[in-house]
Design a protein around this motif. Structure first.
Motif, short mmCIF file in Angstrom:
data_model
loop_
_atom_site.label_atom_id
_atom_site.label_comp_id
_atom_site.label_asym_id
_atom_site.label_seq_id
_atom_site.Cartn_x
_atom_site.Cartn_y
_atom_site.Cartn_z
N TYR A 118 0.80 -1.22 0.00
CA TYR A 118 0.00 0.00 0.00
C TYR A 118 0.83 1.27 0.00
O TYR A 118 0.49 2.24 -0.67
N GLN A 175 -0.36 1.76 -3.34
CA GLN A 175 -1.75 2.04 -2.94
C GLN A 175 -2.68 0.93 -3.46
O GLN A 175 -2.43 -0.22 -3.22
N ASN A 176 -3.70 1.28 -4.25
CA ASN A 176 -4.65 0.25 -4.68
C ASN A 176 -4.18 -0.50 -5.92
O ASN A 176 -4.84 -1.42 -6.38
N ARG A 177 -3.00 -0.15 -6.44
CA ARG A 177 -2.58 -0.71 -7.72
C ARG A 177 -1.89 -2.07 -7.54
O ARG A 177 -0.69 -2.25 -7.82
#
Lengths: 306, 221
Positions: free
Chosen positions: B180, B184-186
């Motif tokens: 994260y 992050q959300n990738r």
């Protein structure tokens, strides 16, 4: 929340500037109706879910929950669940259903279908943003406080149990305060001893996308304990995030409102059950035409017997 | 550092936090030092500390880590020590699966087996990435050795292939805390970078050789 179809797009834009609860009050019961845009294309009608914005600007929860977190959590994670759900339901029989119906159908009694995770996570995040507000925290009041004290002993005890549930949900998931209405729904058997005391507040935790709707509970409050909810602001310190959530974020007004909604829904269900029961009774009791009240004249012989 | 008992060597009563086989900044810029400081220095350390607290004074004390995992997996009805024990093991394994300047393609027998069991290295890579990307919530994706074949598996939370009695060869941590801070959300980006620039095929080959010669089997016996 049922939004007028024609203005759905603008309504969702306005949501971020209007006090959410006022809007909810005006339009009635929230969350259970489908909100959708119907796009009329030449050959096909499609219905898509929208990414509902939080009822406050993305920086409004600073410094407790940063704008950066909201930008990712709402702007990327929540958005992805909405987009993926729309892709998954397109052209299927789920397309015309409400979000809650999709959750129920795709939960499939635990043998979940592909749409479940996305549908439930859309619902969960909508609910989560509504559970918090700038300048939140404090203590509840009114009927909510009374029920908390009744069912947990005291507000501090409730807080401890809720925090513990949130802290001990291993991996990704959620912790909830929910209203559990006691329904003995076994065919035609009605609870022989229904009472107000049976309707309880409960704390539950759930993994991944699971939420209390699948247990037929009424969610009142949620905390997201997926790491993406707190990692940017708190890293590993989940306990601190949970404490800040309780002290500074939770919107007790929203929780009270959902409690009132839940109680109303439960009451309506009970009225419906009663109407059904009466309807069935009337069907089974069919007085025949031949039945008349029989009169037994008292004869002199009877008088002698007395 | 825990190990199975050999001869008269005794298993220490407390598990230690094993450091990665490289400095915490060695995987930069792909996996930041900050991530290692949190992921190893806080998360992994907490699993070790909590496990030690949990087993202290119990009959699990003195067992190898793998024995603690299997005992507390309890055929799926997990006991309280399972999550911590398995996560200690999983993270030890994870750090060993990577190295600075990793990635590329495997060689030798490992390459042949991947080719044989997946059709091509590309197919394997695609399937592994897909397993890692589709593990919903927290968990892991694995390359495992079972019945002389290579397979890909995914697992939730702390579960690992030891409980399926198979031999893990490679893992990627897809708990959000693993990526994260950097991605992050990738998650798909993190997974691609893991395959392209982090995975240590030397380590995977070495584990394959151990598995083939039955060293792992003996450890369990």
């Amino acid at each position: 929340m049922e939004l007028p179809v024609a203005s759905a797009a603008t309504a969702s834009l306005q949501c971020s500037f209007l006090p959410r609860h006022g809007l909810l009050g005006a339009l009635g019961h929230a969350g259970r109706e489908r909100r959708c845009i119907k796009k009329v294309l030449p050959a096909k009608i499609t219905a898509k879910f929208e990414l509902k914005p939080p009822p406050y600007p993305l920086n409004a929860l600073e410094p407790v929950m940063s704008q950066e977190t909201l930008e990712y959590h709402w702007g990327k994670h929540h958005r992805a669940y909405v987009d993926n759900l729309n892709r998954q339901i397109e052209g299927t029989d789920l397309e015309e259903k409400s979000l809650e119906d999709i959750i129920d159908t795709s939960y499939n009694k635990g043998d979940i279908l592909p749409a479940f995770n996305n549908a439930a996570q859309v619902w969960n995040h909508d609910f989560f943003w509504e559970s918090i507000k700038p300048g939140g925290g404090g203590v509840p009041s009114g009927d909510l406080l009374r029920l908390i004290e009744r069912d947990f002993g005291s507000f501090p005890k409730f807080v401890d149990q809720f925090k513990k549930a949130a802290a001990t949900q291993f991996g990704s998931g959620w912790a909830w305060l929910a209203y559990k209405a006691n329904r003995l729904n076994v065919g035609n058997a009605i609870n022989p001893c229904p009472s107000e005391e049976d309707k309880k507040l409960v704390i539950v935790k759930s993994p991944n996308a699971v939420n209390p709707l699948i247990w037929d509970y009424h969610p009142l409050l949620a905390i997201d304990v997926w790491e993406h909810a707190y990692f940017l602001d708190f890293q590993i310190r989940r306990h601190e995030y949970i404490s800040m959530f309780m002290d500074k974020l939770v919107s007790w007004e929203a929780v009270s409102f959902k409690l009132e909604q839940a109680k109303a829904q439960v009451a309506e269900r009970e009225r419906e059950d009663e109407r059904k029961r009466r309807g069935e009774e009337e069907e089974t009791f069919t007085p025949s035409e031949a039945t008349t009240e029989e009169i037994y004249p008292v004869s002199d012989a009877d008088a002698d017997a007395l | 550092m825990d190990s199975s008992s050999t001869g008269s060597a005794k298993i220490p009563l407390k598990f230690e936090l094993k450091p990665p086989p490289y400095p915490l900044n060695a995987l930069e810029p792909v996996m930041s030092e900050r991530t290692l400081e949190f992921h190893w220095g806080k998360h992994h350390r907490t699993y070790v500390d909590n496990l030690n607290k949990q087993i202290s004074g119990t009959n699990l004390e003195g067992k190898s880590l793998e024995d603690v995992i299997v005992a507390s997996y309890n055929n799926g009805d997990t006991l309280p020590t399972f999550n911590n024990a398995a996560q200690v093991w999983n993270h030890d394994f994870f750090w060993e699966c990577m190295k600075p300047g990793g990635g590329g393609v495997p060689l030798g027998d490992l390459y042949h087996m991947i080719d044989r069991d997946f059709g091509s290295f590309q197919n394997f890579s695609d399937q592994f990435k897909k397993a890692a990307a589709t593990q919903f919530g927290s968990g892991w994706a694995w390359l495992i050795y079972e019945n002389e074949k290579l397979k890909i598996a995914q697992s939730p939370n702390a579960v690992n292939p030891l409980v399926w009695n198979t031999v893990p060869l490679l893992t990627i941590d897809v708990w959000e805390h693993a990526y994260y801070l950097d991605y992050q959300n990738r998650r798909p980006d993190y997974i691609s970078v893991f395959m392209d620039q982090l995975v240590s095929w030397d380590a995977v080959s070495s584990k394959l050789e151990q598995a083939k010669t039955g060293n792992i089997a003996e450890k369990h016996a």
